[in-house]
Design a protein around this motif. Sequence first.
Motif, PDB file in Angstrom:
ATOM      1  N   GLY A  10      14.921  -8.878  -9.015  1.00 42.40           N
ATOM      2  CA  GLY A  10      14.579  -8.546  -7.637  1.00 42.40           C
ATOM      3  C   GLY A  10      13.131  -8.121  -7.492  1.00 42.40           C
ATOM      4  O   GLY A  10      12.553  -7.508  -8.391  1.00 42.40           O
ATOM      5  N   ASP A  11      12.560  -8.418  -6.342  1.00 42.38           N
ATOM      6  CA  ASP A  11      11.185  -8.015  -6.032  1.00 42.38           C
ATOM      7  C   ASP A  11      11.160  -6.567  -5.546  1.00 42.38           C
ATOM      8  O   ASP A  11      12.150  -6.054  -5.015  1.00 42.38           O
ATOM      9  CB  ASP A  11      10.592  -8.917  -4.947  1.00 42.38           C
ATOM     10  CG  ASP A  11      10.546 -10.377  -5.349  1.00 42.38           C
ATOM     11  OD1 ASP A  11      10.538 -10.651  -6.567  1.00 42.38           O
ATOM     12  OD2 ASP A  11      10.539 -11.228  -4.440  1.00 42.38           O
ATOM     13  N   ILE A  12       9.989  -5.916  -5.704  1.00 40.80           N
ATOM     14  CA  ILE A  12       9.787  -4.559  -5.193  1.00 40.80           C
ATOM     15  C   ILE A  12       8.466  -4.532  -4.442  1.00 40.80           C
ATOM     16  O   ILE A  12       7.419  -4.916  -4.978  1.00 40.80           O
ATOM     17  CB  ILE A  12       9.777  -3.505  -6.321  1.00 40.80           C
ATOM     18  CG1 ILE A  12      11.109  -3.513  -7.074  1.00 40.80           C
ATOM     19  CG2 ILE A  12       9.493  -2.113  -5.746  1.00 40.80           C
ATOM     20  CD1 ILE A  12      11.135  -2.587  -8.278  1.00 40.80           C
ATOM     21  N   THR A  13       8.507  -4.061  -3.189  1.00 38.76           N
ATOM     22  CA  THR A  13       7.317  -3.950  -2.357  1.00 38.76           C
ATOM     23  C   THR A  13       7.259  -2.537  -1.787  1.00 38.76           C
ATOM     24  O   THR A  13       8.251  -2.032  -1.246  1.00 38.76           O
ATOM     25  CB  THR A  13       7.356  -4.960  -1.199  1.00 38.76           C
ATOM     26  OG1 THR A  13       7.474  -6.283  -1.723  1.00 38.76           O
ATOM     27  CG2 THR A  13       6.097  -4.863  -0.360  1.00 38.76           C
ATOM     28  N   THR A  14       6.090  -1.903  -1.914  1.00 38.30           N
ATOM     29  CA  THR A  14       5.881  -0.596  -1.305  1.00 38.30           C
ATOM     30  C   THR A  14       4.725  -0.670  -0.323  1.00 38.30           C
ATOM     31  O   THR A  14       3.954  -1.629  -0.310  1.00 38.30           O
ATOM     32  CB  THR A  14       5.587   0.494  -2.349  1.00 38.30           C
ATOM     33  OG1 THR A  14       4.297   0.243  -2.943  1.00 38.30           O
ATOM     34  CG2 THR A  14       6.654   0.522  -3.436  1.00 38.30           C
TER      35      THR A  14
ATOM     36  N   ALA B  80       9.102   4.387   6.581  1.00 33.84           N
ATOM     37  CA  ALA B  80       7.768   4.783   6.128  1.00 33.84           C
ATOM     38  C   ALA B  80       7.785   6.186   5.532  1.00 33.84           C
ATOM     39  O   ALA B  80       8.363   7.117   6.098  1.00 33.84           O
ATOM     40  CB  ALA B  80       6.786   4.714   7.294  1.00 33.84           C
ATOM     41  N   GLY B  81       7.154   6.319   4.365  1.00 27.48           N
ATOM     42  CA  GLY B  81       7.049   7.610   3.701  1.00 27.48           C
ATOM     43  C   GLY B  81       8.250   8.021   2.881  1.00 27.48           C
ATOM     44  O   GLY B  81       8.239   9.099   2.267  1.00 27.48           O
ATOM     45  N   ALA B  82       9.283   7.196   2.831  1.00 26.44           N
ATOM     46  CA  ALA B  82      10.534   7.557   2.142  1.00 26.44           C
ATOM     47  C   ALA B  82      10.552   6.949   0.740  1.00 26.44           C
ATOM     48  O   ALA B  82      10.518   5.724   0.584  1.00 26.44           O
ATOM     49  CB  ALA B  82      11.736   7.085   2.943  1.00 26.44           C
ATOM     50  N   ASN B  83      10.635   7.806  -0.263  1.00 24.94           N
ATOM     51  CA  ASN B  83      10.599   7.383  -1.658  1.00 24.94           C
ATOM     52  C   ASN B  83      11.978   6.981  -2.167  1.00 24.94           C
ATOM     53  O   ASN B  83      13.003   7.423  -1.639  1.00 24.94           O
ATOM     54  CB  ASN B  83      10.064   8.509  -2.543  1.00 24.94           C
ATOM     55  CG  ASN B  83       8.682   8.973  -2.139  1.00 24.94           C
ATOM     56  OD1 ASN B  83       7.888   8.194  -1.606  1.00 24.94           O
ATOM     57  ND2 ASN B  83       8.382  10.231  -2.390  1.00 24.94           N
TER      58      ASN B  83
ATOM     59  N   ILE C  55      10.133  -0.650   0.227  1.00 23.17           N
ATOM     60  CA  ILE C  55      10.128   0.810   0.229  1.00 23.17           C
ATOM     61  C   ILE C  55       8.935   1.333   1.015  1.00 23.17           C
ATOM     62  O   ILE C  55       7.801   0.887   0.834  1.00 23.17           O
ATOM     63  CB  ILE C  55      10.067   1.339  -1.230  1.00 23.17           C
ATOM     64  CG1 ILE C  55      11.210   0.738  -2.056  1.00 23.17           C
ATOM     65  CG2 ILE C  55      10.131   2.856  -1.241  1.00 23.17           C
ATOM     66  CD1 ILE C  55      12.587   0.986  -1.504  1.00 23.17           C
ATOM     67  N   GLY C  56       9.209   2.312   1.883  1.00 20.35           N
ATOM     68  CA  GLY C  56       8.148   2.931   2.653  1.00 20.35           C
ATOM     69  C   GLY C  56       7.376   3.983   1.885  1.00 20.35           C
ATOM     70  O   GLY C  56       6.383   4.519   2.387  1.00 20.35           O
ATOM     71  N   GLY C  57       7.819   4.308   0.667  1.00 15.25           N
ATOM     72  CA  GLY C  57       7.138   5.271  -0.189  1.00 15.25           C
ATOM     73  C   GLY C  57       7.073   4.744  -1.610  1.00 15.25           C
ATOM     74  O   GLY C  57       6.977   3.535  -1.831  1.00 15.25           O
TER      75      GLY C  57
ATOM     76  N   ALA D 107      14.598   8.827   2.360  1.00 18.14           N
ATOM     77  CA  ALA D 107      14.458   8.923   0.914  1.00 18.14           C
ATOM     78  C   ALA D 107      15.799   8.701   0.214  1.00 18.14           C
ATOM     79  O   ALA D 107      16.848   9.137   0.695  1.00 18.14           O
ATOM     80  CB  ALA D 107      13.893  10.278   0.533  1.00 18.14           C
ATOM     81  N   ILE D 108      15.739   8.034  -0.940  1.00 11.58           N
ATOM     82  CA  ILE D 108      16.926   7.763  -1.752  1.00 11.58           C
ATOM     83  C   ILE D 108      16.710   8.374  -3.132  1.00 11.58           C
ATOM     84  O   ILE D 108      15.704   8.100  -3.790  1.00 11.58           O
ATOM     85  CB  ILE D 108      17.182   6.247  -1.881  1.00 11.58           C
ATOM     86  CG1 ILE D 108      17.425   5.619  -0.503  1.00 11.58           C
ATOM     87  CG2 ILE D 108      18.362   5.979  -2.802  1.00 11.58           C
ATOM     88  CD1 ILE D 108      17.541   4.109  -0.540  1.00 11.58           C
ATOM     89  N   ASP D 109      17.654   9.195  -3.564  1.00  5.83           N
ATOM     90  CA  ASP D 109      17.579   9.857  -4.880  1.00  5.83           C
ATOM     91  C   ASP D 109      18.897   9.606  -5.594  1.00  5.83           C
ATOM     92  O   ASP D 109      19.948  10.031  -5.129  1.00  5.83           O
ATOM     93  CB  ASP D 109      17.328  11.349  -4.697  1.00  5.83           C
ATOM     94  CG  ASP D 109      17.031  12.063  -6.005  1.00  5.83           C
ATOM     95  OD1 ASP D 109      17.162  11.444  -7.085  1.00  5.83           O
ATOM     96  OD2 ASP D 109      16.661  13.247  -5.953  1.00  5.83           O
TER      97      ASP D 109
END
Length: 326
Positions: free
Chosen positions: A265-269, A227-230, A249-251, A209-211
């Motif tokens: 930039g593209d964003i894929t979850t 996976a699962g990391a927001n 992103i896995g979350g 996770a990245i905050d």
Amino acid sequence: MLFRSITLSGIGTGSFVGATGTTTVDGTTGGITLNGGTYNSDGAMTFSGAVTLGADTTVTSSADAVEFSSTVNSDGTARSLTITNTTATTTMGGVIGGTASLSALTLNGTGLVTLTSIGDGDTDGVTGATAIAGDTGGITLNGGTYKTAGTQDYTGAVSLGADTTFTTSDDAVTFNSTIAGLTSTRTLTIAAGSGALTFDGAVGTNIGAIDITCGTAAVNASVTTVAGANVEITNSDTLTIAAAGDFNIGGTFTQNGAGAVSTAGDITTSSDNISFATGVTLTGNVALSSGGSGGDITFSSTLTGAFNLTLTAGTGSITLTGAITS
């Protein structure tokens, strides 16, 4: 030989090498006080024991490793520490400024530079600028806390050996190369207040996770989480995502705060939500995908820019709340 305590006034001068072989200072019982400003050697330098800086201090090795095995603190007056190592490793085995802050910290290394922590939850380890360079060998951060009252600049590939938090008092944090988990998944937290954040290298392997809390943010290379990391970015000023700054992103991906977004930039979850709280300006063609089995895409404010925008939400919903202009 072990001493109860050791006080040194210097080894060599700025241009004169004080030792051509190995230098070992062992103050594991009573600690080591460095009252002189210059410690210059052609050989390995090892300081074993807690070190107290009694003056602004420069340590230079032109041919071998430099190691501080324990903590480094000022003597009550904030002191600067500069370590220059042109060929070998630099290792800081204890917390820097955990009880008495340094005024500035500069580690110039060609080989691997290893740190344990800077400051702690209550103390700024450095009150001024911190610059860490591991140009060839990279930078390993084994401790989880890097807390300063000044800027932080990391030059060289950064490996996180623990879940890691970078904190400044509204000062910039800059990563000039990649960030990865060392051997397993590590979380990344950046609390820069209104200070700027810059990612110039990919953030990726073994990153959880990245905050992020910051002023402006510049994402100039890709960001990937497991996976699962927001990912959550709270930007009080503009978040700029370059064309090379794709997020995988896995979350969930969440942008909030008062600052606008400028993105190419593209964003894929992985079937997780993508949301923007503030106005978004497209500076290139952008594709947003929340996967094929759920995950909403939400724009809570305006959307502008004369570029293509592709939105893929699968079974999720797409919400556009504000005005859309080109």
